[in-house]
Design a protein around this motif. Sequence first.
Motif, mmCIF file in Angstrom:
data_model
loop_
_atom_site.group_PDB
_atom_site.id
_atom_site.type_symbol
_atom_site.label_atom_id
_atom_site.label_comp_id
_atom_site.label_asym_id
_atom_site.label_seq_id
_atom_site.Cartn_x
_atom_site.Cartn_y
_atom_site.Cartn_z
ATOM 1 N N MET A 265 0.849 -1.209 0.000
ATOM 2 C CA MET A 265 0.000 0.000 0.000
ATOM 3 C C MET A 265 0.878 1.250 0.000
ATOM 4 O O MET A 265 1.958 1.260 0.555
ATOM 5 N N TRP A 266 0.362 2.336 -0.625
ATOM 6 C CA TRP A 266 1.086 3.594 -0.581
ATOM 7 C C TRP A 266 1.049 4.161 0.828
ATOM 8 O O TRP A 266 0.124 3.919 1.583
ATOM 9 N N SER A 267 2.066 4.959 1.153
ATOM 10 C CA SER A 267 1.991 5.669 2.419
ATOM 11 C C SER A 267 0.812 6.618 2.331
ATOM 12 O O SER A 267 0.447 7.080 1.248
ATOM 13 N N ALA A 268 0.209 6.895 3.462
ATOM 14 C CA ALA A 268 -1.011 7.708 3.462
ATOM 15 C C ALA A 268 -0.726 9.160 3.108
ATOM 16 O O ALA A 268 -1.605 9.878 2.701
ATOM 17 N N GLN A 269 0.540 9.592 3.257
ATOM 18 C CA GLN A 269 0.807 11.016 3.103
ATOM 19 C C GLN A 269 1.795 11.312 2.003
ATOM 20 O O GLN A 269 2.997 11.186 2.207
ATOM 21 N N PRO A 270 1.312 11.722 0.809
ATOM 22 C CA PRO A 270 2.262 12.218 -0.162
ATOM 23 C C PRO A 270 2.939 13.461 0.426
ATOM 24 O O PRO A 270 2.332 14.189 1.223
ATOM 25 N N VAL A 271 4.220 13.714 0.068
ATOM 26 C CA VAL A 271 4.931 14.840 0.675
ATOM 27 C C VAL A 271 4.325 16.163 0.219
ATOM 28 O O VAL A 271 4.266 17.127 0.952
ATOM 29 N N VAL A 272 3.894 16.212 -1.041
ATOM 30 C CA VAL A 272 3.260 17.420 -1.563
ATOM 31 C C VAL A 272 1.849 17.028 -2.002
ATOM 32 O O VAL A 272 1.642 15.954 -2.541
ATOM 33 N N SER A 273 0.895 17.906 -1.760
ATOM 34 C CA SER A 273 -0.491 17.563 -2.076
ATOM 35 C C SER A 273 -0.708 17.469 -3.579
ATOM 36 O O SER A 273 -0.055 18.158 -4.334
ATOM 37 N N PRO A 274 -1.674 16.664 -4.010
ATOM 38 C CA PRO A 274 -2.038 16.647 -5.405
ATOM 39 C C PRO A 274 -2.372 18.067 -5.855
ATOM 40 O O PRO A 274 -2.744 18.886 -5.014
ATOM 41 N N PRO A 275 -2.277 18.450 -7.127
ATOM 42 C CA PRO A 275 -2.079 17.553 -8.264
ATOM 43 C C PRO A 275 -0.650 17.078 -8.474
ATOM 44 O O PRO A 275 -0.408 16.315 -9.388
ATOM 45 N N ARG A 276 0.319 17.534 -7.657
ATOM 46 C CA ARG A 276 1.665 16.994 -7.788
ATOM 47 C C ARG A 276 1.887 16.015 -6.652
ATOM 48 O O ARG A 276 1.783 16.387 -5.486
ATOM 49 N N GLU A 277 2.185 14.786 -7.011
ATOM 50 C CA GLU A 277 2.421 13.776 -5.984
ATOM 51 C C GLU A 277 3.863 13.327 -6.037
ATOM 52 O O GLU A 277 4.376 13.049 -7.117
ATOM 53 N N ILE A 278 4.486 13.259 -4.879
ATOM 54 C CA ILE A 278 5.851 12.760 -4.823
ATOM 55 C C ILE A 278 5.841 11.512 -3.958
ATOM 56 O O ILE A 278 5.386 11.565 -2.812
ATOM 57 N N ARG A 279 6.292 10.407 -4.525
ATOM 58 C CA ARG A 279 6.357 9.166 -3.750
ATOM 59 C C ARG A 279 7.803 8.708 -3.691
ATOM 60 O O ARG A 279 8.484 8.673 -4.704
ATOM 61 N N GLN A 280 8.206 8.390 -2.483
ATOM 62 C CA GLN A 280 9.611 8.042 -2.257
ATOM 63 C C GLN A 280 9.737 6.554 -1.969
ATOM 64 O O GLN A 280 8.962 6.009 -1.188
ATOM 65 N N PHE A 281 10.748 5.939 -2.593
ATOM 66 C CA PHE A 281 10.937 4.506 -2.460
ATOM 67 C C PHE A 281 12.351 4.206 -1.979
ATOM 68 O O PHE A 281 13.269 5.010 -2.179
ATOM 69 N N ALA A 282 12.481 3.022 -1.391
ATOM 70 C CA ALA A 282 13.790 2.667 -0.828
ATOM 71 C C ALA A 282 14.858 2.606 -1.909
ATOM 72 O O ALA A 282 16.008 2.983 -1.675
ATOM 73 N N GLY A 283 14.509 2.142 -3.078
ATOM 74 C CA GLY A 283 15.514 2.009 -4.147
ATOM 75 C C GLY A 283 14.837 1.823 -5.492
ATOM 76 O O GLY A 283 13.601 1.857 -5.609
ATOM 77 N N LEU A 284 15.658 1.601 -6.507
ATOM 78 C CA LEU A 284 15.139 1.520 -7.874
ATOM 79 C C LEU A 284 14.183 0.342 -8.062
ATOM 80 O O LEU A 284 13.240 0.421 -8.840
ATOM 81 N N GLU A 285 14.416 -0.740 -7.339
ATOM 82 C CA GLU A 285 13.546 -1.905 -7.523
ATOM 83 C C GLU A 285 12.112 -1.585 -7.076
ATOM 84 O O GLU A 285 11.156 -1.820 -7.816
ATOM 85 N N ASP A 286 11.966 -1.026 -5.886
ATOM 86 C CA ASP A 286 10.626 -0.659 -5.399
ATOM 87 C C ASP A 286 9.994 0.400 -6.289
ATOM 88 O O ASP A 286 8.802 0.356 -6.596
ATOM 89 N N LEU A 287 10.815 1.379 -6.668
ATOM 90 C CA LEU A 287 10.313 2.456 -7.532
ATOM 91 C C LEU A 287 9.770 1.859 -8.844
ATOM 92 O O LEU A 287 8.692 2.230 -9.320
ATOM 93 N N SER A 288 10.525 0.926 -9.399
ATOM 94 C CA SER A 288 10.133 0.335 -10.690
ATOM 95 C C SER A 288 8.878 -0.521 -10.543
ATOM 96 O O SER A 288 8.004 -0.521 -11.411
ATOM 97 N N GLU A 289 8.789 -1.246 -9.449
ATOM 98 C CA GLU A 289 7.573 -2.057 -9.203
ATOM 99 C C GLU A 289 6.362 -1.141 -9.090
ATOM 100 O O GLU A 289 5.299 -1.425 -9.645
ATOM 101 N N ALA A 290 6.529 -0.050 -8.351
ATOM 102 C CA ALA A 290 5.401 0.877 -8.184
ATOM 103 C C ALA A 290 5.030 1.517 -9.516
ATOM 104 O O ALA A 290 3.846 1.696 -9.826
ATOM 105 N N ALA A 291 6.046 1.851 -10.317
ATOM 106 C CA ALA A 291 5.773 2.460 -11.620
ATOM 107 C C ALA A 291 5.060 1.459 -12.531
ATOM 108 O O ALA A 291 4.156 1.837 -13.286
ATOM 109 N N ALA A 292 5.449 0.188 -12.448
ATOM 110 C CA ALA A 292 4.787 -0.833 -13.271
ATOM 111 C C ALA A 292 3.316 -0.947 -12.862
ATOM 112 O O ALA A 292 2.422 -1.025 -13.710
ATOM 113 N N GLY A 293 3.066 -0.924 -11.556
ATOM 114 C CA GLY A 293 1.684 -0.987 -11.079
ATOM 115 C C GLY A 293 0.885 0.219 -11.555
ATOM 116 O O GLY A 293 -0.255 0.095 -12.002
ATOM 117 N N GLU A 294 1.494 1.391 -11.470
ATOM 118 C CA GLU A 294 0.811 2.628 -11.878
ATOM 119 C C GLU A 294 0.530 2.607 -13.383
ATOM 120 O O GLU A 294 -0.563 2.987 -13.831
#
Length: 267
Positions: free
Chosen positions: A1-30
């Motif tokens: 699950m995504w963290s409940a709190q994006p650092v900046v409110s929509p319409p710009r969302e910033i999501r931070q991941f531990a590393g490239l693998e998690d980032l890539s998995e999340a991007a694939a899901g998106e």
Amino acid sequence: MWSAQPVVSPPREIRQFAGLEDLSEAAAGEFCRIAGRVLAERRRCAVALTGGSTPRRLYELLTADRYRHRVGWDRVDFFWGDERAVPPDHDASNYRMARDLLLEPLAVPRAHIHRIEGERPDLEAAAVAYEREIARVFDVSPDGPSPAFDLVLLGMGADGHTASLFPGTNVSRETPRWVVSQYVPSIAANRVTMTPRILNAARHVLFLVAGAEKAEALALVLEGRHDPQRLPAQMIDPASGLLMWFVDRDAAARLNGWRADHLSTPA
Ligand code: 6PG
């Protein structure tokens, strides 16, 4: 699950991941969520891919069983946000990277693959031809308003460039063209690139940024003074689409909003 709190409110969302693998998995899901939603409502989905090394893992992941079956890939049209001045089989070709890692493994029909002809001696002619190809596929006039890509993937360089919009570029948000060719002095190379005009018409823009060498530029782009001539990534600001930044821990290290407990995990 995504963290409940994006650092900046929509319409710009910033999501931070531990590393490239998690980032890539999340991007694939998106990617699959967006394409799935679009294809539930419409016949075709239009995506603009990015080059560089960061998306390589995303492209590989999309061909894995857990993602490939979630999208009707034969109904997706693939474009590129930029291309280098090289033939399609060249190691540096953005088209080739996506073809090898994503499009061939998914057996995407050739007619749905719309590459920039970086091998043309006249790159300006290649840029104009690409505008016409985009207009043809979207069934709009090349002289009219920009069509809206369903998803644009972008990377960012350590100098704040995105697509092939480099610092000092003479392309601005107001440039009416959709695609232009440019000589980029800092890399002594010619490039063809989509402009902010068409990138900002997209319904979703997803930046993928990883690595400590991007940390300073990322902090300046997201939290620094507005200076798009120096930091072209700041020109990307979709008029009515959703702007998402997926960044890894190293790239996010200099963000004021950075907090380890904001780390997201892929859904
Ligand atoms: C390209 C790009 C470019 C890229 C960034 C980041 O053709 O190189 O599309 O804008 O996304 O340079 O590249 P990396 O992912 O390799 O850092």
